[in-house]
Design a protein around this motif. Sequence first.
Motif, PDB file in Angstrom:
ATOM      1  N   UNK A  75       0.862  -1.168   0.000  1.00 24.07           N
ATOM      2  CA  UNK A  75       0.000   0.000   0.000  1.00 24.07           C
ATOM      3  C   UNK A  75       0.904   1.225   0.000  1.00 24.07           C
ATOM      4  N   UNK A  76       0.828   2.030  -1.046  1.00 27.17           N
ATOM      5  CA  UNK A  76       1.661   3.220  -1.130  1.00 27.17           C
ATOM      6  C   UNK A  76       1.047   4.364  -0.327  1.00 27.17           C
ATOM      7  N   UNK A  77       1.888   5.108   0.376  1.00 26.07           N
ATOM      8  CA  UNK A  77       1.454   6.262   1.157  1.00 26.07           C
ATOM      9  C   UNK A  77       2.253   7.469   0.700  1.00 26.07           C
ATOM     10  N   UNK A  78       1.570   8.502   0.251  1.00 26.15           N
ATOM     11  CA  UNK A  78       2.278   9.653  -0.309  1.00 26.15           C
ATOM     12  C   UNK A  78       1.404  10.893  -0.277  1.00 26.15           C
ATOM     13  N   UNK A  79       2.034  12.030  -0.405  1.00 27.46           N
ATOM     14  CA  UNK A  79       1.303  13.294  -0.484  1.00 27.46           C
ATOM     15  C   UNK A  79       1.132  13.749  -1.928  1.00 27.46           C
ATOM     16  N   UNK A  80       1.558  12.921  -2.892  1.00 23.81           N
ATOM     17  CA  UNK A  80       1.595  13.355  -4.285  1.00 23.81           C
ATOM     18  C   UNK A  80       0.711  12.455  -5.163  1.00 23.81           C
ATOM     19  N   UNK A  81      -0.294  13.069  -5.786  1.00 26.23           N
ATOM     20  CA  UNK A  81      -1.216  12.321  -6.636  1.00 26.23           C
ATOM     21  C   UNK A  81      -0.573  11.840  -7.938  1.00 26.23           C
ATOM     22  N   UNK A  82       0.457  12.524  -8.396  1.00 28.59           N
ATOM     23  CA  UNK A  82       0.978  12.244  -9.730  1.00 28.59           C
ATOM     24  C   UNK A  82       1.628  10.870  -9.864  1.00 28.59           C
ATOM     25  N   UNK A  83       1.847  10.187  -8.753  1.00 30.13           N
ATOM     26  CA  UNK A  83       2.463   8.863  -8.825  1.00 30.13           C
ATOM     27  C   UNK A  83       1.430   7.730  -8.967  1.00 30.13           C
ATOM     28  N   UNK A  84       0.163   8.087  -8.989  1.00 30.84           N
ATOM     29  CA  UNK A  84      -0.882   7.051  -8.938  1.00 30.84           C
ATOM     30  C   UNK A  84      -0.790   6.077 -10.107  1.00 30.84           C
ATOM     31  N   UNK A  85      -0.621   6.589 -11.334  1.00 28.93           N
ATOM     32  CA  UNK A  85      -0.594   5.696 -12.496  1.00 28.93           C
ATOM     33  C   UNK A  85       0.573   4.719 -12.419  1.00 28.93           C
ATOM     34  N   UNK A  86       1.752   5.237 -12.088  1.00 26.35           N
ATOM     35  CA  UNK A  86       2.934   4.375 -11.982  1.00 26.35           C
ATOM     36  C   UNK A  86       2.750   3.357 -10.871  1.00 26.35           C
ATOM     37  N   UNK A  87       2.077   3.759  -9.798  1.00 28.61           N
ATOM     38  CA  UNK A  87       1.863   2.856  -8.670  1.00 28.61           C
ATOM     39  C   UNK A  87       1.031   1.653  -9.081  1.00 28.61           C
ATOM     40  N   UNK A  88      -0.062   1.888  -9.784  1.00 32.55           N
ATOM     41  CA  UNK A  88      -0.917   0.772 -10.172  1.00 32.55           C
ATOM     42  C   UNK A  88      -0.268  -0.085 -11.249  1.00 32.55           C
ATOM     43  N   UNK A  89       0.626   0.512 -12.023  1.00 38.74           N
ATOM     44  CA  UNK A  89       1.381  -0.260 -12.997  1.00 38.74           C
ATOM     45  C   UNK A  89       2.288  -1.273 -12.301  1.00 38.74           C
ATOM     46  N   UNK A  90       2.636  -0.997 -11.041  1.00 43.92           N
ATOM     47  CA  UNK A  90       3.455  -1.911 -10.244  1.00 43.92           C
ATOM     48  C   UNK A  90       2.602  -2.870  -9.423  1.00 43.92           C
TER      49      UNK A  90
END
Length: 240
Positions: A75-90
């Motif tokens: 589960x990724x925890x971050x303050x930045x929305x822009x990583x969402x696409x890369x996160x789900x790609x992983x």
Amino acid sequence: MKCLIVDDEPLARQLLERYIAGVNGLTLVKSAENSIDAFTVIQNRPVDLIFLDIQMPQITGIELLRSLKQRPRVILTTAYREYAFEAYDLDVVDYLLKPISFDRFLRSISKIYQLRQPITQIEEVLPSVQSFDGAYIYVKEDREMIKVFLKDILYIESLRDYVRIKTEQRQIITYQKISYLEQKLPESKFVRIHRSFIVACDHVSSFTVHSVRVGGLEIPIGRNYKNSTLKVLHRDNVLQ
């Protein structure tokens, strides 16, 4: 579940530590302040779930994730929305934006428990139903079993281990593979046009050799599905 927290912010680690302590069945293995310490823990101790910050010094959370040959649930925890696409790609389970509420934390844990269970979220179409207009399935969203009439489905979209079922009234996200639904839905009424989409033939408003329009959405036809899709749609056009 044995949990690992990886975050360079002390307050963020403390918050997740409290949340984990407040949920039965979760055990904190380690609260690490950088990816290097976390990597050592993962190699030497059993870990079922990682709460992973993205932006950290030396090695980012994404870089740590890519370095793992066998990954626990993440589960990724971050303050930045822009990583969402890369996160789900992983193939992460969830993406939590800081500040994280306890309610949102619990929803993520619920997803983890669903992934640990067999896929039984969709009930079969009732065999006693003779008419397509009366045919329906039950799908599980959160803790509810929701009745969905097949005639109301516009399209189904794959979200990796989940699917989004879109009707004119609502959308439902349930834990299931799109390939399973493809086998169960009547071929005369539904066609898979893309690796990520099944559409209801009756709701197709227009199509080209490249795309299908249904429910106001233009959906591309996948290269491997083009011949079968166009065959079905042209067949339906002739019959009408």
